[in-house]
Design a protein around this motif. Structure first.
Motif, PDB file in Angstrom:
ATOM      1  N   SER A   1     -24.094  10.520 -93.347  1.00 49.03           N
ATOM      2  CA  SER A   1     -22.914   9.842 -92.810  1.00 49.03           C
ATOM      3  C   SER A   1     -22.733   8.488 -93.470  1.00 49.03           C
ATOM      4  CB  SER A   1     -23.037   9.664 -91.298  1.00 49.03           C
ATOM      5  OG  SER A   1     -22.960  10.905 -90.663  1.00 49.03           O
TER       6      SER A   1
ATOM      7  N   LEU B   1      -9.220  15.446 -92.336  1.00 49.91           N
ATOM      8  CA  LEU B   1     -10.472  15.894 -91.714  1.00 49.91           C
ATOM      9  C   LEU B   1     -11.289  16.655 -92.749  1.00 49.91           C
ATOM     10  CD1 LEU B   1      -8.882  17.245 -88.424  1.00 49.91           C
ATOM     11  CD2 LEU B   1      -9.845  14.972 -88.836  1.00 49.91           C
TER      12      LEU B   1
ATOM     13  N   GLU C   1     -18.386  16.687 -88.706  1.00 49.86           N
ATOM     14  CA  GLU C   1     -17.352  17.190 -87.801  1.00 49.86           C
ATOM     15  C   GLU C   1     -16.596  16.106 -87.037  1.00 49.86           C
ATOM     16  OE1 GLU C   1     -19.158  19.942 -85.130  1.00 49.86           O
ATOM     17  OE2 GLU C   1     -20.555  18.478 -84.331  1.00 49.86           O
ATOM     18  N   ASN C   2     -17.146  14.910 -86.918  1.00 47.73           N
ATOM     19  CA  ASN C   2     -16.457  13.830 -86.204  1.00 47.73           C
ATOM     20  C   ASN C   2     -15.904  12.760 -87.140  1.00 47.73           C
ATOM     21  OD1 ASN C   2     -16.896  14.894 -83.569  1.00 47.73           O
ATOM     22  ND2 ASN C   2     -19.017  14.208 -83.715  1.00 47.73           N
ATOM     23  N   GLN C   3     -15.799  13.068 -88.422  1.00 48.28           N
ATOM     24  CA  GLN C   3     -15.315  12.100 -89.397  1.00 48.28           C
ATOM     25  C   GLN C   3     -13.812  12.257 -89.615  1.00 48.28           C
ATOM     26  OE1 GLN C   3     -17.664  12.767 -92.909  1.00 48.28           O
ATOM     27  NE2 GLN C   3     -19.520  11.967 -91.982  1.00 48.28           N
ATOM     28  N   LYS C   4     -13.180  11.146 -89.994  1.00 46.96           N
ATOM     29  CA  LYS C   4     -11.748  11.133 -90.325  1.00 46.96           C
ATOM     30  C   LYS C   4     -11.524  10.131 -91.447  1.00 46.96           C
ATOM     31  CE  LYS C   4      -9.664  12.080 -85.831  1.00 46.96           C
ATOM     32  NZ  LYS C   4      -8.680  11.646 -84.856  1.00 46.96           N
TER      33      LYS C   4
ATOM     34  N   ALA D   1     -16.513   7.381 -88.869  1.00 50.22           N
ATOM     35  CA  ALA D   1     -17.673   8.273 -88.698  1.00 50.22           C
ATOM     36  C   ALA D   1     -18.521   7.608 -87.624  1.00 50.22           C
ATOM     37  CB  ALA D   1     -18.415   8.465 -90.008  1.00 50.22           C
TER      38      ALA D   1
END
Length: 140
Positions: free
Chosen positions: A5, A34, A51-54, A66
């Motif tokens: 990350s 995404l 999966e929670n990143q933008k 992130a």
């Protein structure tokens, strides 16, 4: 996973200064992106790692969300990006990248060590390259 990350944030913590040409070219990239796949040094990362990143692009600025938030400036030239971190873990850093926008996907290959631009969209035998494929978030 935290290291991955961090690397991703570092790369996307790019910032660019804008010129009229760069803004016109980058307009198609504006929006929230995404990650669909990510790999570093030939290793495909598990979906749980991103999966929670933008990635949010607005002309010549970016925000990467992130575990933390990175913000910066992106300069576009042909199929290349220069990313300058302004806020967050990548403050003061410069990353080089190549990108392509095809079939509604944005693919970015970053050189995490800065310096030269990646020669291709692959990380095989290149541990400092990071490859991300994004899909634009659908507005509900």
């Amino acid at each position: 996973m935290r290291f991955i990350s961090f690397i991703y944030l570092l790369i996307l913590s790019l910032s660019c200064t804008s010129t009229k040409n760069a803004t016109m070219k980058s307009g198609k990239l504006n929006g929230t992106w995404l990650p669909v796949t990510e790999e570093i040094g030939e290793t495909l990362l598990p979906k749980a790692a991103f999966e929670n990143q933008k990635l949010i692009i607005s002309d010549s600025t970016y925000t990467f969300i992130a575990g933390s938030i990175d913000k910066g400036v992106v300069k576009y030239r042909d199929d290349k990006m220069d990313i300058y971190g302004k806020e967050g873990v990548n403050t003061g850093k410069h990353f080089t990248a190549i990108y392509k926008f095809e079939n509604e996907e944005l693919t970015i290959c970053y050189n995490l060590s800065g310096g030269s631009y990646p020669g291709a969209f692959e990380t095989k035998s290149k541990p400092t390259l990071f490859l991300s494929v994004f899909k634009k978030e659908q507005v509900k």
